[in-house]
Structure formats: structure tokens, C-alpha cells
Enzyme design. Structure first.
Site, PDB file in Angstrom:
ATOM      1  N   GLU A  34       0.929  -1.162   0.002  1.00 37.49           N
ATOM      2  CA  GLU A  34      -0.003   0.067  -0.005  1.00 37.49           C
ATOM      3  C   GLU A  34       0.884   1.216  -0.179  1.00 37.49           C
ATOM      4  OE1 GLU A  34      -2.818   0.364   3.412  1.00 37.49           O
ATOM      5  OE2 GLU A  34      -3.556   2.092   2.645  1.00 37.49           O
ATOM      6  N   ARG A 259       5.371 -13.017  10.030  1.00 36.67           N
ATOM      7  CA  ARG A 259       6.090 -11.733   9.535  1.00 36.67           C
ATOM      8  C   ARG A 259       7.529 -11.528  10.145  1.00 36.67           C
ATOM      9  NH1 ARG A 259       4.128  -6.277   9.842  1.00 36.67           N
ATOM     10  NH2 ARG A 259       2.143  -6.952   8.923  1.00 36.67           N
ATOM     11  N   LYS A 269       4.633   0.944   9.456  1.00 35.07           N
ATOM     12  CA  LYS A 269       4.586   2.282   8.535  1.00 35.07           C
ATOM     13  C   LYS A 269       4.175   3.198   9.348  1.00 35.07           C
ATOM     14  CE  LYS A 269       3.199   0.328   4.880  1.00 35.07           C
ATOM     15  NZ  LYS A 269       2.674   0.085   3.610  1.00 35.07           N
TER      16      LYS A 269
HETATM   17  P1  ATP Z   1       3.018  -2.307   8.165  1.00 31.48           P
HETATM   18  O1  ATP Z   1       2.237  -3.046   9.133  1.00 31.48           O
HETATM   19  O2  ATP Z   1       4.653  -2.393   8.481  1.00 31.48           O
HETATM   20  O3  ATP Z   1       2.575  -1.018   7.850  1.00 31.48           O
HETATM   21  P2  ATP Z   1       1.744  -3.442   5.858  1.00 31.48           P
HETATM   22  O4  ATP Z   1       1.461  -4.888   5.972  1.00 31.48           O
HETATM   23  O5  ATP Z   1       0.494  -2.687   6.219  1.00 31.48           O
HETATM   24  O6  ATP Z   1       3.014  -3.071   6.837  1.00 31.48           O
HETATM   25  P3  ATP Z   1       1.652  -3.424   3.087  1.00 31.48           P
HETATM   26  O7  ATP Z   1       2.138  -2.179   2.375  1.00 31.48           O
HETATM   27  O8  ATP Z   1       0.272  -3.728   3.123  1.00 31.48           O
HETATM   28  O9  ATP Z   1       2.210  -2.939   4.497  1.00 31.48           O
HETATM   29  O10 ATP Z   1       2.633  -4.624   2.911  1.00 31.48           O
HETATM   30  C1  ATP Z   1       2.847  -5.175   1.583  1.00 31.48           C
HETATM   31  C2  ATP Z   1       3.410  -6.573   1.870  1.00 31.48           C
HETATM   32  O11 ATP Z   1       4.390  -6.652   2.416  1.00 31.48           O
HETATM   33  C3  ATP Z   1       2.295  -7.572   2.147  1.00 31.48           C
HETATM   34  O12 ATP Z   1       2.143  -8.566   1.749  1.00 31.48           O
HETATM   35  C4  ATP Z   1       2.595  -7.691   3.739  1.00 31.48           C
HETATM   36  O13 ATP Z   1       2.073  -8.896   4.255  1.00 31.48           O
HETATM   37  C5  ATP Z   1       4.209  -7.674   3.731  1.00 31.48           C
HETATM   38  N1  ATP Z   1       4.822  -7.303   4.874  1.00 31.48           N
HETATM   39  C6  ATP Z   1       4.757  -6.322   5.653  1.00 31.48           C
HETATM   40  N2  ATP Z   1       5.451  -6.107   6.737  1.00 31.48           N
HETATM   41  C7  ATP Z   1       5.940  -7.456   6.766  1.00 31.48           C
HETATM   42  C8  ATP Z   1       6.862  -7.980   7.557  1.00 31.48           C
HETATM   43  N3  ATP Z   1       7.333  -7.667   8.891  1.00 31.48           N
HETATM   44  N4  ATP Z   1       7.304  -9.416   7.335  1.00 31.48           N
HETATM   45  C9  ATP Z   1       7.190  -9.835   6.179  1.00 31.48           C
HETATM   46  N5  ATP Z   1       6.224  -9.324   5.292  1.00 31.48           N
HETATM   47  C10 ATP Z   1       5.552  -8.141   5.655  1.00 31.48           C
HETATM   48 MG    MG Z   2      -1.402  -2.351   5.106  1.00 29.42          MG
END
Ligand code: ATP
Ligand code: MG
Length: 552
Positions: A34, A259, A269
């Protein structure tokens, strides 16, 4: 590049089975960020997993911006994400924006309404929450659940036209208010948001919810294996329901993995954004940030990140990885690549009183004896040099073998010197050390007359280049805590130390992002943001394991 994830993991086994059984003919994965912030090392893990998996089976990987939330997204983030994926060493097959599928998603929602599988609900968000029930109690049906398909269709169309205010109505899937899985209790699939979207502008005022949009995005692109993190496990039945009831031709499979979590690191983020907005760091690419941009600016390499992620592996249960393991892979990679040079980060002047005043000797020294391709450079030696203040003690403890009054040490690549006198100012601060050298002891001369126990690094005062040296400690003192307040309280006030040091003259030609080992001090990267024509800035990437340890 070395590919450590070739070792087996449960996702790979699923893929192998799917290819064998003919379930899927080829493997297509995606990385779906995102665009609401910069990518962090957790995302790197997901990128590496998706691209390497497809690669191994001669498949493809798309980069897709999951931009279904108009209020938090920004084009700056889109550009940074593309740069970071490329820097990690990957090339996407297709580039997509989920927002380009809004029309198709709308049509699929209309199909659901026509089939009696979705309805417009007039309950407020709060009422919907109250109706949802709990883990032990079933939910309650909305009074609007059984309105006719015609009525819902009309209302949904009017939602799209902008006739209602935010929150006035939603579109819900009609599944099962008594399901033991709460995400199956008539989840909201469309909401009203009168907001300008970075891609579609003001064309839309209704937006699909993640849980409905994501499976459709995957199916539209023909993704075969939709890999996501464990918190989406409960959403898998809804994922499958959406694919089936929306009558999507392609049937992607969702697979969850744990994760990546690291000690001393916040990986969200939202929190990283808070650090940026409250000026606790110098932007998203501050070298203390766990963002890919920050790690790059600090001097980490893509190879180190890939090797680290390979070693961590792919698991089905949560764990926290020690951030020192990441440092280990950084050292391991840099050791194979970097020239070794001399840099003094906390200088004290040393005058070699018996060395001729105008004499300069040029010492030809290879950059790294283990990497002959790096060649060699000339290091000037002269009467006045700088050494590191950590290498001198006026009153040393036992077993201190570096410089102290009366002791003889080796200057790396040069001569033995002996400290005879400490010159202090009226306040008692050390101004300089006076030494004598022994001309017989030149490095490489075959001198065997006597031995010294300490070897220290130095630079010639007249020739050295001033350099700003930035040393880092973890930005977060403790482990991440979900409590908002305590997260900011865990920010380390001493995470950055700025020193004015000197480096040997060969580094005059160093360019931003060039990396070096400063002998005995660690690995350093030329900072790309603050280095100017007049001032070179070095970020310490990682210390050497043994740095500043009292030699035995
Ligand atoms: P955050 O919670 O840090 O804001 P998010 O999951 O909301 O991260 P996205 O942009 O939605 O961020 O994530 C893009 C991809 O990265 C998704 O498939 C998510 O599952 C993966 N991802 C995010 N954080 C991790 C992590 N700590 N380890 C592994 N994969 C991750
Ligand atoms: Mg997200």
C-alpha cells in the site's frame, strides 16, 4: 546473486504440489504494497520471498500498488517503493495499480447484489460493530439484510453517484451472521469516502475494502499464489468466498507466513511515519531507520539483506529475530568486497620528534590482501600524525597494549613508536603526544629485533582529509511495545554520535555510497545525502565484531 532461499520451505512445497497436480500451469506471485509509507525490512522479506519463489519455478512476479484507500496514499511513496524493489535486485513482470480495477470491482459487487449475496446496509459503523457479536456469541442480522436486490442495486448506484455522505451507507457481503469466523459475518465490502485519490482523482467516492479488493486484484492479474502475513489467516475463507461468488475465472490461493520481527526495531509504517513527522529522525531514509531507503543510506547491501532473509527462512509461527544477525550478514558481505583503509574517528595528534621535519615517505599498501583486484594506494607518513584517542591511555590498566607513556607500539604499515611525553593545555586536556620512532623497524623491512604487542592505525596530519563520522546505536532501546506512548519513550536519545575525524588521502576520490573498512573501526559508507564537495560524511554501517575491545 547468491540465493539462499533455495532451501526448502512450506510454501515451496505447496507450489511443487500445485505444479505436479496440474492445479496451476505456471507460478505468478505479486508484491502488493500500500503506497502509504516507505518500505521497511519486513517488506524486503516479502519482496525477496515472492520474487525468488517465482524465479525458482520460472514464473513471474508483479508489482502492484494496493491503493484502495484514498486518504493515506501518495505518489512519493509509489516512486520510493519502485526504487527500493529495483535496488534489492528485482524486476517486476507487470506494474499495476489496484485503483485501475475499480470499475471491474464495482461490476463484481453489482453481480453479488444481483445474486442476493450482498446488500446495502443503512446501519452506522457503530451499530454494525454492536451487531457483530463476539467469539462466543453469534452476530445479529441487520434489519436491512433482507431488502430486495433491486433496492440494494439502486442504493449502491446512488452511493457511487455521491448522493450519500461518508458513513451513511455501506455495501455488505451476505454470508453468515452466526459464523464462528467473525470476518464471515457479513463483512463490509464497500464504503463511502468523499476523498481525492492519488490515481483516480475525484472519479470515485466509494471504495472497496481490502478484504474484498485483494482477492479480486489477485484474480484479475492471474496470480496463482497470493502470499501474505499470518494476520490474514482468518480472512482466507472470505478470500475464497469472494473469488467464488464473484465468479472469477482465475482462482488464486492465499498462503500465510510469519512476518519478520527484529529486536530493537519498529516495523510499522504508521510508527515509522510518526518518527519522521515528529522530526525524531532525518527523514524516511535516516540511516537509523529500518526502511530500505535508510538501510541503503546506512550502507547495507542488497546481497546482505537477501542472505539474511534466506537464513531467517519462511515460518508459520511468529518469532523475533535478533537484529545482530542482520549485522552479521552485513559484515559477511562487506568483508568480501571492501577496501581496508585507515580512518581516525576521534583524533589525538602525535608528533614524532626524531623524524625529519620535511620528510614524507610514501608507503605502498594493497587495499585488501584477500582481494587483489582492488589494487593498492600510497599512504603518506610524516612527522605529525593522528591516532584514535581510544588507542591512548595515560594510566592504562594491566594488559593494555596500545599507546601509553613509555610503551612502544607499531604504527600499522609504518614504524614502531614510543610515547615519551604528554603535552597538555592549562586545563589539563591533552594537546599532543610526543613520540620517537625507530627507523630500523619499518614494516616490511624484515626487522626481527624485538616485538611489540599493540598495532594501531593512524593518518598523516598534513595529508589526511577531514571527515565527519557518524556512529549509530539502535534507534529503539527496547523491544517494540504496542502501547503508543511507550513506543516514543523507547526512542534512544543517543542513537547518533557525530565526530570530526580524518581519513587517509586516497579517500579523496570516494563517491557517495562507496564502502570501506576502516581498520579496527568497522565498515563505513559515504553518506549520499550530506556529503558535499567540501565535506565527506561517513556513516558507520556496522562496527567490526572486535571493535574497541581491550586486546588480550
Ligand atoms: P506495516 O504494518 O508495516 O505498515 P503492511 O503490512 O501494512 O505493513 P503493506 O504495504 O500492506 O504493509 O504490505 C505489503 C506486503 O508486505 C504485504 O504482503 C505484507 O504482508 C508484507 N509485509 C509487511 N510487513 C511485513 C513483515 N514485517 N514481514 C514480512 N512481510 C511483511
Ligand atoms: Mg497495510
Amino acid at each position: 546473486m547468491e540465493n539462499k532461499t533455495t532451501s526448502s520451505n512450506f510454501i515451496k512445497n505447496i507450489v511443487i504440489e500445485d505444479l505436479k497436480s496440474g492445479n496451476y500451469k505456471e507460478i505468478i506471485t505479486r508484491f502488493p504494497p500500500e503506497p502509504n509509507g516507505y518500505l521497511h525490512i519486513g517488506h524486503a522479506k516479502s519482496i525477496i520471498l515472492n520474487f525468488e519463489l517465482a524465479d525458482e519455478f520460472k514464473g513471474k512476479t508483479n508489482l502492484r500498488f494496493d491503493d484502495t484507500n484514498p486518504t493515506k496514499e501518495d505518489i512519493e511513496y509509489v516512486e520510493s517503493i519502485k526504487e527500493d524493489v529495483k535496488w534489492l535486485g528485482f524486476d517486476w513482470e507487470e506494474l499495476h495499480f489496484a485503483s485501475n480495477y475499480f470499475e471491474e470491482m464495482y461490476n463484481r459487487a453489482v453481480l453479488l447484489i444481483k445474486k442476493g449475496k450482498a446488500y446495502v446496509d443503512d446501519l452506522s459503523a457503530e451499530q454494525i460493530r454492536e451487531h457483530r457479536g463476539t467469539l462466543t456469541e453469534p452476530g445479529k442480522e441487520s434489519p436491512f439484510r433482507n431488502r430486495s436486490a433491486e433496492e440494494s442495486l439502486d442504493l449502491f448506484e446512488r452511493m457511487r453517484k455521491g448522493e450519500f455522505k461518508d458513513g451513511e451507507k455501506v455495501l455488505r457481503a451476505k454470508i453468515d451472521m452466526a459464523s464462528p469466523n467473525i470476518s464471515m459475518r457479513d463483512p463490509i465490502i464497500y464504503r463511502i469516502a468523499h476523498a481525492t485519490h492519488h490515481n483516480t482523482g475525484d472519479k470515485w467516492c466509494i471504495y472497496p475494502m481490502y478484504a474484498f479488493a485483494h482477492p479480486l486484484e489477485d484474480a484479475i492479474e492471474g496470480i496463482t499464489h497470493s502470499i501474505c502475513t499470518l494476520e490474514f489467516e482468518d480472512l482466507r475463507p472470505l478470500y475464497d468466498w469472494t473469488i467464488k461468488e464473484c465468479e472469477m475465472e482465475n482462482k488464486p490461493k492465499q498462503i500465510e507466513f510469519a512476518r519478520l520481527n527484529l529486536t530493537n526495531t519498529v516495523m510499522s509504517k504508521r510508527k515509522l511515519k510518526q518518527l519522521v513527522e515528529e522530526n525524531l529522525v532525518d527523514g524516511w531514509d535516516d540511516p537509523r531507520m529500518p526502511t530500505i531507503a535508510g538501510l541503503r543510506r546506512r550502507g547495507y547491501t542488497p546481497e546482505a539483506l537477501r542472505n539474511f532473509c534466506g537464513e531467517v527462512g519462511v515460518a508459520k509461527s511468529q518469532s523475533i529475530v535478533d537484529s545482530q544477525m542482520l549485522d552479521h550478514f552485513v559484515r559477511e558481505d562487506l568483508e568480501k568486497k571492501t577496501p581496508k583503509v585507515m580512518g581516525v574517528i576521534n583524533p589525538i595528534k602525535v608528533v614524532i620528534t626524531n623524524y625529519p621535519e620535511d620528510q614524507v615517505e610514501m608507503l605502498d599498501v594493497p587495499y585488501n590482501v584477500d582481494i587483489p583486484e582492488l589494487g593498492s594506494r600510497q599512504i603518506p607518513f610524516s612527522r605529525e600524525i593522528y591516532i584514535d584517542s581510544e588507542d591512548f591511555m595515560e594510566n592504562p590498566p594491566k594488559k593494555y597494549f596500545r599507546m601509553f607513556p613509555g610503551n612502544e607500539v607499531r604504527l600499522k604499515e609504518a614504524y614502531f613508536v614510543k610515547c615519551n611525553e604528554i603535552v597538555k593545555d592549562e586545563k589539563g586536556n591533552i594537546v599532543e603526544l610526543q613520540c620517537t620512532y625507530d627507523p630500523e623497524t619499518k614494516s616490511g623491512s624484515g626487522f626481527t629485533g624485538r616485538k611489540v604487542k599493540g598495532t594501531i592505525h593512524w593518518v598523516s596530519a598534513k595529508h589526511a582529509i577531514p571527515a565527519e563520522i557518524r556512529l549509530y546505536e539502535p534507534l529503539i532501546l527496547d523491544e517494540e511495545d504496542d502501547n503508543e506512548k511507550s513506543f516514543l519513550e523507547q526512542v534512544n536519545p543517543d542513537s547518533l554520535q557525530v565526530l570530526n575525524g580524518f581519513v587517509e588521502p586516497a579517500l579523496k576520490s570516494a563517491k557517495p555510497q562507496d564502502k570501506f573498512q576502516f581498520i579496527r573501526q568497522g565498515y563505513f559508507n559515504v553518506d549520499p545525502k550530506n556529503t558535499t564537495e567540501d565535506k565527506i560524511v561517513f556513516n558507520r554501517i556496522v562496527p567490526l565484531k572486535s571493535s574497541f575491545r581491550i586486546e588480550k
